[in-house]
Scaffold this active site. Structure first.
Site, PDB file in Angstrom:
ATOM      1  NE  ARG A  77      21.117  24.817  18.087  1.00 16.27           N
ATOM      2  CZ  ARG A  77      20.756  25.648  19.058  1.00 16.27           C
ATOM      3  NH1 ARG A  77      21.566  26.600  19.447  1.00 16.27           N
ATOM      4  NH2 ARG A  77      19.586  25.539  19.642  1.00 16.27           N
ATOM      5  CE1 TYR A  79      32.469  18.233  19.664  1.00 14.37           C
ATOM      6  CE2 TYR A  79      31.993  19.626  17.766  1.00 14.37           C
ATOM      7  CZ  TYR A  79      32.556  18.482  18.307  1.00 14.37           C
ATOM      8  OH  TYR A  79      33.198  17.584  17.498  1.00 14.37           O
ATOM      9  CG  HIS A  80      25.557  24.601  22.327  1.00 15.36           C
ATOM     10  ND1 HIS A  80      24.516  25.459  22.091  1.00 15.36           N
ATOM     11  CD2 HIS A  80      26.650  25.182  21.771  1.00 15.36           C
ATOM     12  CE1 HIS A  80      24.958  26.513  21.424  1.00 15.36           C
ATOM     13  NE2 HIS A  80      26.250  26.359  21.216  1.00 15.36           N
ATOM     14  CE1 TYR A  81      28.560  17.628  29.443  1.00 15.55           C
ATOM     15  CE2 TYR A  81      27.454  18.968  31.085  1.00 15.55           C
ATOM     16  CZ  TYR A  81      28.095  17.803  30.726  1.00 15.55           C
ATOM     17  OH  TYR A  81      28.255  16.803  31.657  1.00 15.55           O
ATOM     18  N   PRO A  82      24.634  19.376  26.988  1.00 20.61           N
ATOM     19  CG  PRO A  82      24.016  17.189  26.476  1.00 20.61           C
ATOM     20  CD  PRO A  82      25.212  18.049  26.770  1.00 20.61           C
TER      21      PRO A  82
END
Length: 185
Positions: A77, A79-82
């Site tokens: 989570r 590393y979820h791209y904003p």
């Protein structure tokens, strides 16, 4: 449907002819819009039909500034791209479409593209490092210096972002500059 509308690879030229290949890399993108590192979030344009649609690519890597402080033990989570950066990247693709035939790389001397109202924005699935985002932008309507755009972003065949409408407008930079201190309003 044109190649651009289908997410094809090429540029419309002449009597609707589509040329294949990369339409514009970072060098050409920087000649059209003023964005620079670290906020230039479009890597290349793969198809464009001026006044109709554009497809652009953004490759997400683990070296993005947004991951700088992610710890070694952080879960997926982290590393979820904003989503805000997915939207900004799509908006830059929309600005490229709006400015394709009238480049404006120096907003301090001419006009600036402003993003306005947005509606029906969704992010159905997260984007992760290693994903290549394909932004598809379509011009719905243009009135003077204002445009209404719609589109989506995909990773492979998965939709990762949808936008029902976004208004972009061009304004002279002088209108946006702050009034000098002590001048009458």
């Amino acid at each position: 449907m044109s190649g651009a509308e289908q997410g094809g690879r090429g540029v419309a030229s002449g009597a609707g002819r589509i040329e294949r290949g990369v339409v514009g890399g970072v060098e050409q993108i920087k000649r059209i819009i003023p964005h620079r590192y670290p906020i230039l979030l479009v890597d290349r344009v793969v198809s464009v039909s001026p006044g109709r649609g554009l497809t652009a690519i953004k490759a997400v890597t683990c070296n993005e500034p947004c991951y700088e402080h992610v710890g070694d033990d952080a879960g997926e989570r982290a590393y979820h791209y904003p989503p805000s950066l997915v939207l900004e990247s799509w908006a830059q693709a929309a600005a490229l479409l709006a400015l394709w035939e009238q480049p404006n790389p120096d907003v301090l001397s001419d006009k600036v593209v402003l993003g306005g109202a947005m509606k029906n924005v969704r992010f159905p699935r997260p984007v992760l490092p290693g994903d290549v985002i394909e932004h598809r932008v379509r011009l719905v309507r243009q009135v003077g210096d204002s445009s209404i755009m719609e589109g989506e972003s995909l990773v492979g065949t998965d939709v990762v972002h949808e936008i029902g409408a976004m208004v972009e407008t061009m304004r002279p930079i002088d209108v946006l500059r702050p009034e000098p201190v002590g001048s009458p309003s």
